[in-house]
Design an enzyme around this catalytic site. Sequence first.
Site, short mmCIF file in Angstrom:
data_model
loop_
_atom_site.label_atom_id
_atom_site.label_comp_id
_atom_site.label_asym_id
_atom_site.label_seq_id
_atom_site.Cartn_x
_atom_site.Cartn_y
_atom_site.Cartn_z
N HIS A 115 20.39 36.01 59.21
CA HIS A 115 20.35 34.73 59.92
C HIS A 115 19.04 34.67 60.70
O HIS A 115 18.28 35.62 60.75
CB HIS A 115 21.50 34.62 60.93
CG HIS A 115 22.86 34.46 60.33
ND1 HIS A 115 23.64 33.35 60.54
CD2 HIS A 115 23.60 35.28 59.54
CE1 HIS A 115 24.80 33.48 59.91
NE2 HIS A 115 24.80 34.65 59.29
N GLU A 161 18.16 28.07 58.56
CA GLU A 161 17.54 29.35 58.94
C GLU A 161 16.66 29.86 57.80
O GLU A 161 16.91 30.89 57.18
CB GLU A 161 18.66 30.33 59.33
CG GLU A 161 19.46 29.81 60.53
CD GLU A 161 20.76 30.56 60.79
OE1 GLU A 161 21.09 31.50 60.04
OE2 GLU A 161 21.46 30.18 61.75
N GLU A 170 19.72 38.66 63.16
CA GLU A 170 19.10 37.42 63.61
C GLU A 170 17.60 37.69 63.58
O GLU A 170 17.09 38.45 64.40
CB GLU A 170 19.55 37.04 65.03
CG GLU A 170 21.03 36.71 65.16
CD GLU A 170 21.41 35.35 64.60
OE1 GLU A 170 20.50 34.58 64.22
OE2 GLU A 170 22.62 35.06 64.53
N HIS A 225 23.77 29.59 56.97
CA HIS A 225 23.33 28.50 57.84
C HIS A 225 22.04 27.93 57.26
O HIS A 225 21.02 28.62 57.17
CB HIS A 225 23.10 29.00 59.27
CG HIS A 225 24.39 29.28 59.99
ND1 HIS A 225 24.55 30.29 60.90
CD2 HIS A 225 25.59 28.65 59.90
CE1 HIS A 225 25.79 30.27 61.36
NE2 HIS A 225 26.45 29.28 60.77
N ARG A 279 22.85 22.60 59.50
CA ARG A 279 23.34 23.98 59.58
C ARG A 279 24.52 24.24 58.65
O ARG A 279 24.67 25.33 58.10
CB ARG A 279 23.77 24.22 61.04
CG ARG A 279 24.61 25.46 61.31
CD ARG A 279 24.95 25.47 62.81
NE ARG A 279 25.99 26.43 63.16
CZ ARG A 279 25.75 27.64 63.67
NH1 ARG A 279 24.52 28.07 63.80
NH2 ARG A 279 26.75 28.43 64.02
#
Length: 427
Positions: A306, A184, A381, A181, A237
Amino acid sequence: MKIIPFTLFIATCSLTIASEVRYDNFTLYRLIPKSLSEVNILTDLETSHLGGYDFWTHPKDVGVSVDVLVSPDKKSSIKDMMNSNNIQYEVVIENVQEKIEEEAKLNEANFKGGKVGFSWTSYARIDQIYDWLIMLSSQYPRIVTVIEGGRTSEGRRILGVKLSFQPGNERRGVWLDSLIHAREWIAGATTTFILNELLTSTDPGVREVADNHDWYIFPVINPDGYEYTHTTNRLWRKTRKQYGVVCYGADPNRNWGFRWNTGGSSSQPCSDTYAGPNSFSEIETDTLSRYLRSIGQNIVAYISFHSYSQMILLPYGHTARHLDNYNQVRGIGLRGAQSLAKRYGTQYVVGNVAETIYVATGSSMDWVKDTLKVPVALTYELRDKGNNGFLLPADQIIPSGLETLDSLVTILLQTDRLLLNRNRTVV
Ligand SMILES: *[C@@H]1O[C@H](CO)[C@@H](O)[C@H](O)[C@H]1NC(C)=O
Ligand SMILES: *[C@@H]1O[C@H](CO)[C@@H](O)[C@H](O)[C@H]1NC(C)=O
Ligand SMILES: [Zn+2]
């Protein structure tokens, strides 16, 4: 959901303006539902796909905040909606464009130094990262090999490095990737930071996991998208393949061929979660999955970085059921989160994708877990929990890198223990 940019602006007048797509007066709101009915109102707002709202995080539960980027023309209607339903909200970032420009200025100041190398005080461009990988292979010729994991629709290469500190590690491969992505940024910076530590750290724990594994490290697996976030649209993204007349890109983490497009992805080409016309429609995921297959039997841990939300996620995204070796991997993830918290107190949540965030299908992690039977497959994340969202200030790169490395060391020591005296199978 696709944001309709408030204004389009061609960045020719000032070098400090990094993006053509501007977010002047776009505001990041945090909405906090107090009841299930409020959660439902927010879910309806997200699934109605009205232009002007970009959900950075998603309605999940009572008390779990939801970050939404709102275009200037939608601000009064979202405020009205929140007020009339008595939903609590706060402004997190008043003017997102200002924050993007601050970040671009800082990055540019660093780039002025030319190829002086990496400092982890700003976010690097794709060419700078690739130059550095190639430089490492000449600086550490016995340890570092540049590898090509795939190609992109704009003709770039997906470059990574293989690290091998000693013979005998062939069947103990660890895979790290990031920036599937594009926006990020902290994910890619954390990966390059960890790569550098694997090569240079003298910490006994880092040395043990570094020396005893072969490493496959790909800091940027969506290079077209990543470059686009630097030149044109900071909040992009997806990939950059054209779909139809006006839409670009599929979500490369909804495009892999396991339970593809069976929930939590979109069939609309302009959507930010567009699954693509078929699985592996993106050359990036197609080529990278072939590369992964070619070394799959050697991988004991697949880890994808991410941002954001501070979570360590495990398979799967299509169901909250605890499949395969969920309990073992969750235990490993929990220990990783404990190690991560020790340095600065940063709290991470651990669980499978569907139970922790939302149902999402077609991710790289789920495909790797199911197809390659990798014993430990995890998705981080990274920071933060929404105060900066994707626009994490660069002075957090090193702290994020250090705490993430702490957790990675624990996770790999635990993985080794799990696999001790066993063949590399899902246990
Ligand atoms: C942003 O909002 C401010 C204050 O309302 C206004 O003065 C300014 O013109 C707006 N900027 C743009 C680009 O719309
Ligand atoms: C591991 O696999 C090899 C080859 O498939 C086999 O010969 C060996 O017996 C296995 N070892 C264990 C401990 O299962
Ligand atoms: Zn992501």
